[in-house]
Design an enzyme around this catalytic site. Structure first.
Site, PDB file in Angstrom:
ATOM      1  N   ARG A   1      11.653  -5.381   5.228  1.00  0.00           N
ATOM      2  CA  ARG A   1      11.418  -3.965   4.895  1.00  0.00           C
ATOM      3  C   ARG A   1      12.319  -3.040   5.697  1.00  0.00           C
ATOM      4  O   ARG A   1      12.571  -3.257   6.877  1.00  0.00           O
ATOM      5  CB  ARG A   1       9.961  -3.603   5.183  1.00  0.00           C
ATOM      6  CG  ARG A   1       9.697  -2.091   5.100  1.00  0.00           C
ATOM      7  CD  ARG A   1       8.243  -1.742   5.126  1.00  0.00           C
ATOM      8  NE  ARG A   1       7.544  -2.346   6.231  1.00  0.00           N
ATOM      9  CZ  ARG A   1       6.227  -2.422   6.310  1.00  0.00           C
ATOM     10  NH1 ARG A   1       5.474  -1.925   5.350  1.00  0.00           N
ATOM     11  NH2 ARG A   1       5.664  -2.977   7.347  1.00  0.00           N
TER      12      ARG A   1
ATOM     13  N   LYS B   1       0.833  -1.208   0.000  1.00  0.00           N
ATOM     14  CA  LYS B   1       0.000   0.000   0.000  1.00  0.00           C
ATOM     15  C   LYS B   1       0.870   1.263   0.000  1.00  0.00           C
ATOM     16  O   LYS B   1       0.667   2.164  -0.795  1.00  0.00           O
ATOM     17  CB  LYS B   1      -0.932   0.013   1.230  1.00  0.00           C
ATOM     18  CG  LYS B   1      -1.863  -1.189   1.310  1.00  0.00           C
ATOM     19  CD  LYS B   1      -2.778  -1.120   2.514  1.00  0.00           C
ATOM     20  CE  LYS B   1      -2.078  -1.223   3.855  1.00  0.00           C
ATOM     21  NZ  LYS B   1      -1.414  -2.525   4.107  1.00  0.00           N
TER      22      LYS B   1
HETATM   23  P1  AP5 Z   1       0.177   0.381   8.811  1.00  0.00           P
HETATM   24  O1  AP5 Z   1       1.312   1.297   8.875  1.00  0.00           O
HETATM   25  O2  AP5 Z   1      -1.004   0.746   7.990  1.00  0.00           O
HETATM   26  O3  AP5 Z   1       0.735  -1.067   8.437  1.00  0.00           O
HETATM   27  P2  AP5 Z   1       0.096  -2.317   7.647  1.00  0.00           P
HETATM   28  O4  AP5 Z   1      -1.316  -2.202   7.212  1.00  0.00           O
HETATM   29  O5  AP5 Z   1       0.421  -3.470   8.514  1.00  0.00           O
HETATM   30  O6  AP5 Z   1       0.780  -2.295   6.307  1.00  0.00           O
HETATM   31  P3  AP5 Z   1       2.305  -2.117   6.039  1.00  0.00           P
HETATM   32  O7  AP5 Z   1       2.658  -0.664   6.132  1.00  0.00           O
HETATM   33  O8  AP5 Z   1       3.075  -3.072   6.887  1.00  0.00           O
HETATM   34  O9  AP5 Z   1       2.393  -2.649   4.550  1.00  0.00           O
HETATM   35  P4  AP5 Z   1       2.200  -1.903   3.152  1.00  0.00           P
HETATM   36  O10 AP5 Z   1       1.021  -2.524   2.503  1.00  0.00           O
HETATM   37  O11 AP5 Z   1       2.205  -0.414   3.290  1.00  0.00           O
HETATM   38  O12 AP5 Z   1       3.487  -2.423   2.411  1.00  0.00           O
HETATM   39  P5  AP5 Z   1       4.785  -1.642   1.868  1.00  0.00           P
HETATM   40  O13 AP5 Z   1       4.436  -0.826   0.675  1.00  0.00           O
HETATM   41  O14 AP5 Z   1       5.511  -0.966   2.956  1.00  0.00           O
HETATM   42  O15 AP5 Z   1      -0.405   0.112  10.290  1.00  0.00           O
HETATM   43  C1  AP5 Z   1       0.463  -0.196  11.357  1.00  0.00           C
HETATM   44  C2  AP5 Z   1      -0.339  -0.318  12.648  1.00  0.00           C
HETATM   45  O16 AP5 Z   1      -0.975   0.933  12.959  1.00  0.00           O
HETATM   46  C3  AP5 Z   1      -1.482  -1.339  12.627  1.00  0.00           C
HETATM   47  O17 AP5 Z   1      -1.051  -2.645  12.907  1.00  0.00           O
HETATM   48  C4  AP5 Z   1      -2.412  -0.771  13.700  1.00  0.00           C
HETATM   49  O18 AP5 Z   1      -1.958  -1.106  14.980  1.00  0.00           O
HETATM   50  C5  AP5 Z   1      -2.262   0.737  13.518  1.00  0.00           C
HETATM   51  N1  AP5 Z   1      -3.279   1.276  12.589  1.00  0.00           N
HETATM   52  C6  AP5 Z   1      -3.043   1.835  11.364  1.00  0.00           C
HETATM   53  N2  AP5 Z   1      -4.204   2.193  10.782  1.00  0.00           N
HETATM   54  C7  AP5 Z   1      -5.186   1.850  11.645  1.00  0.00           C
HETATM   55  C8  AP5 Z   1      -6.610   1.933  11.601  1.00  0.00           C
HETATM   56  N3  AP5 Z   1      -7.261   2.434  10.539  1.00  0.00           N
HETATM   57  N4  AP5 Z   1      -7.311   1.496  12.674  1.00  0.00           N
HETATM   58  C9  AP5 Z   1      -6.697   0.998  13.754  1.00  0.00           C
HETATM   59  N5  AP5 Z   1      -5.356   0.861  13.863  1.00  0.00           N
HETATM   60  C10 AP5 Z   1      -4.609   1.286  12.809  1.00  0.00           C
HETATM   61  O19 AP5 Z   1       5.636  -2.894   1.336  1.00  0.00           O
HETATM   62  C11 AP5 Z   1       6.111  -3.890   2.235  1.00  0.00           C
HETATM   63  C12 AP5 Z   1       7.454  -4.434   1.758  1.00  0.00           C
HETATM   64  O20 AP5 Z   1       7.277  -5.146   0.534  1.00  0.00           O
HETATM   65  C13 AP5 Z   1       8.526  -3.375   1.481  1.00  0.00           C
HETATM   66  O21 AP5 Z   1       9.769  -3.909   1.841  1.00  0.00           O
HETATM   67  C14 AP5 Z   1       8.434  -3.157  -0.040  1.00  0.00           C
HETATM   68  O22 AP5 Z   1       9.655  -2.733  -0.562  1.00  0.00           O
HETATM   69  C15 AP5 Z   1       8.061  -4.562  -0.508  1.00  0.00           C
HETATM   70  N6  AP5 Z   1       7.203  -4.576  -1.693  1.00  0.00           N
HETATM   71  C16 AP5 Z   1       6.140  -3.775  -1.955  1.00  0.00           C
HETATM   72  N7  AP5 Z   1       5.569  -4.086  -3.133  1.00  0.00           N
HETATM   73  C17 AP5 Z   1       6.284  -5.142  -3.634  1.00  0.00           C
HETATM   74  C18 AP5 Z   1       6.189  -5.934  -4.822  1.00  0.00           C
HETATM   75  N8  AP5 Z   1       5.243  -5.721  -5.760  1.00  0.00           N
HETATM   76  N9  AP5 Z   1       7.085  -6.935  -5.003  1.00  0.00           N
HETATM   77  C19 AP5 Z   1       8.041  -7.176  -4.071  1.00  0.00           C
HETATM   78  N10 AP5 Z   1       8.192  -6.459  -2.936  1.00  0.00           N
HETATM   79  C20 AP5 Z   1       7.325  -5.457  -2.717  1.00  0.00           C
HETATM   80 MG    MG Z   2       2.325   0.930   4.874  1.00  0.00          MG
END
Ligand code: AP5
Ligand code: MG
Length: 207
Positions: free
Chosen positions: A122, A13
């Protein structure tokens, strides 16, 4: 246009939001980033959020909804935005419908088997950029701003497991919610690169 980026932890995302923001000049609002900024700033919201984030659980709905509701009243949100990480359960989605008009929900669909490695490998920068150790070639600073890269406190196998369970039980049902509203578009992110996913997203946004 007001869009939601939906997807499991590690789906990409944040990675795609950064690309969309650059190409389409659409404001990126990430509740996770807002909470992390509050934790860093030592605010009351940060202190509350930290205990939930460290445990891989959702921060209480009232707190999260109030933050988003307020953020959407800022001037920079008047010409459109994309929400990353919000809504995350049915209650938040129903609340959002009361104070915002959502045009599109972009769901990033990834095989669960890929997520653990993506998240634990990451490295992030304070500016919001995300990288993966497999493509950093040993670099320790951000290619965009030069900032020092670090690992998020919640990016450890134990917390990730809880985050994935939370996603499955509380967030995944939103796929049906937005499908029933006729607003859902899904893109598949398999072993392909972020650029390949972005091509699929552009095809949807350009339509
Ligand atoms: P948040 O920060 O939103 O984390 P998440 O949903 O767990 O998602 P991530 O940020 O871990 O993943 P992403 O999808 O953004 O992936 P990214 O692009 O970084 O939330 C964190 C916490 O905050 C929650 O657990 C909760 O406690 C709280 N919170 C947040 N919002 C809330 C809400 N609305 N209500 C209640 N609590 C809330 O990519 C990941 C990795 O994969 C990177 O290393 C990237 O380089 C790699 N990557 C990305 N795309 C690809 C691809 N196509 N191929 C290979 N590698 C890839
Ligand atoms: Mg994220």
């Amino acid at each position: 246009m007001n869009i939601i980026l939906l997807g499991a932890p590690g789906a990409g995302k944040g990675t795609q939001a950064s690309k969309i923001e650059e190409k389409y000049k659409l404001l990126h609002i990430s509740t996770g980033d807002i909470f992390r900024a509050n934790i860093k700033g030592g605010t009351e919201i940060g202190k509350l959020a930290k205990s939930y984030i460290d445990a891989g659980k959702l921060v209480p709905d009232e707190v999260t909804c109030d933050i988003v509701k307020d953020r959407l009243t800022w001037n920079d949100a008047k010409s459109g935005y994309m929400l990353d990480g919000f809504p995350r359960n049915l209650f938040q989605a129903q609340e959002l419908d009361k104070f915002a008009k959502i045009d599109l929900c972009l769901n990033i669909d990834v095989d669960e088997s890929l997520l653990m490695d993506r998240i634990c490998g990451r490295r992030v920068c304070a500016c919001g950029e995300s990288y993966h150790i497999s493509t950093l070639n040993g670099a320790t600073t951000c290619a965009k701003c030069g900032g020092e890269l670090y690992q998020r406190a919640d990016d450890n196998p134990e917390t990730v497991k809880t985050r994935l369970d939370t996603y499955k039980s509380q967030t995944a049902p939103l796929i049906e919610y937005y499908k029933s509203q006729g607003k859902l578009k899904s893109v598949k992110s398999g072993a392909g690169s972020p650029d390949e996913v972005f091509v699929q997203i552009c095809a949807i946004l350009d339509r």
